[in-house]
Write a protein that holds these residues in place. Structure first.
Motif, short mmCIF file in Angstrom:
data_model
loop_
_atom_site.label_atom_id
_atom_site.label_comp_id
_atom_site.label_asym_id
_atom_site.label_seq_id
_atom_site.Cartn_x
_atom_site.Cartn_y
_atom_site.Cartn_z
N UNK A 167 3.30 9.05 -3.94
CA UNK A 167 4.56 9.74 -3.67
C UNK A 167 5.16 9.30 -2.35
N UNK A 168 4.33 9.09 -1.34
CA UNK A 168 4.85 8.62 -0.05
C UNK A 168 5.53 7.26 -0.23
N UNK A 169 4.91 6.38 -1.00
CA UNK A 169 5.51 5.06 -1.25
C UNK A 169 6.85 5.16 -1.97
N UNK A 170 6.93 6.03 -2.97
CA UNK A 170 8.19 6.21 -3.69
C UNK A 170 9.26 6.79 -2.76
N UNK A 184 5.58 1.36 5.14
CA UNK A 184 4.36 1.95 4.58
C UNK A 184 3.24 1.88 5.63
N UNK A 185 3.10 0.75 6.30
CA UNK A 185 2.07 0.65 7.34
C UNK A 185 2.29 1.70 8.43
N UNK A 186 3.53 1.87 8.83
CA UNK A 186 3.85 2.89 9.84
C UNK A 186 3.45 4.28 9.33
N UNK A 187 3.72 4.56 8.07
CA UNK A 187 3.36 5.86 7.49
C UNK A 187 1.84 6.07 7.52
N UNK A 188 1.07 5.02 7.25
CA UNK A 188 -0.39 5.13 7.32
C UNK A 188 -0.80 5.44 8.76
N UNK A 189 -0.29 4.66 9.69
CA UNK A 189 -0.68 4.81 11.10
C UNK A 189 -0.19 6.14 11.70
#
Length: 179
Positions: A92-95, A113-118
Motif C-alpha cells: 500500500x505504501x508503494x501504491x 520508496x527508499x526514503x519511506x523505508x529509511x
C-alpha cells in the motif's frame, strides 16, 4: 501464484507478461542494490522490494489493478500472518507513493520508496516475531523470525475477499490501512 492473481496477469498478453516480469525483476535488483540482505525476507530489502514493485505496477497498470493483483498474490496458502501483514502494508505504501507522484520516473519512485523505508513508513518483522515494527525502529540485523502460525483456511475461498481489492483494513490485512 493464486488463481485469481494468475487470471489477472493472464489478461496482459505475452508482451504484457514480459513487462510484468521485468517490473518484478527490477524491484528485486533495485532492492538488492539499496538494502543488503542475507535472505530477502522480513527485512528492509523485503519492505523496499514490495513497495517498489507496487509503485512500478501502479505506474504501469494503475492503482486499482495493482491493489487487486497484490491482495490476491498475498493470499497464498501457508503464508505466515506476519509476512502477509508486512507485505500488504508495504504494498500500500508503494501504491500511495506512485499515486502521489504520477509523473515520477522509475528511479525517482525508487528513491521515494527508499526514503519511506529509511523514514519508518514501512514495516518489518523484528527478531522474535509476533508483531511488526516500523522500518526505522530496527536495524538490518534485527529482523526475521516470524512466529505466528499460518491460517488453516484458504483465503481465496472466503467470499469475495481475494477479488475485492479492499482498503487494507479488512479482517485479513493485519497491518491496517493508515499508510
Amino acid at each position: 501464484m493464486r488463481a485469481t492473481a494468475a487470471r489477472r496477469t493472464g489478461r496482459l498478453g505475452l508482451t504484457g507478461l514480459r513487462d510484468f516480469k521485468n517490473i518484478r525483476d527490477d524491484a528485486f535488483a533495485t532492492a538488492d542494490g539499496r538494502f543488503e540482505t542475507d535472505d530477502r525476507n522480513d527485512d528492509h530489502n523485503d519492505a523496499f522490494r514490495h513497495a517498489c514493485w507496487n509503485a512500478l505496477m501502479t505506474k504501469k497498470y494503475g492503482a486499482e489493478w495493482t491493489e487487486k493483483y497484490t491482495y490476491a498474490h498475498e493470499a497464498i496458502p501457508g503464508n505466515n500472518p506476519e509476512r502477509e501483514a508486512m507485505d500488504l502494508h508495504n504494498n500500500e505504501v508503494g501504491r500511495r507513493i506512485a499515486r502521489e507522484h504520477p509523473d515520477a520516473g522509475e528511479e525517482e519512485l525508487a528513491d521515494l520508496v527508499e526514503k519511506a523505508v529509511r523514514d519508518g513508513e514501512m514495516v518489518v518483522i523484528p527478531k522474535g516475531g509476533g508483531r511488526l515494527v516500523f522500518s526505522d525502529q530496527v536495524g538490518p540485523g534485527g529482523t526475521g523470525d516470524p512466529v505466528l502460525p499460518a491460517p488453516e483456511e484458504d483465503r481465496e475461498a472466503v467470499s469475495g475477499w481475494a477479488d475485492s481489492g479492499g482498503s487494507g483494513s479488512g479482517r485479513r490485512s493485519g497491518a491496517g490501512s493508515g499508510s
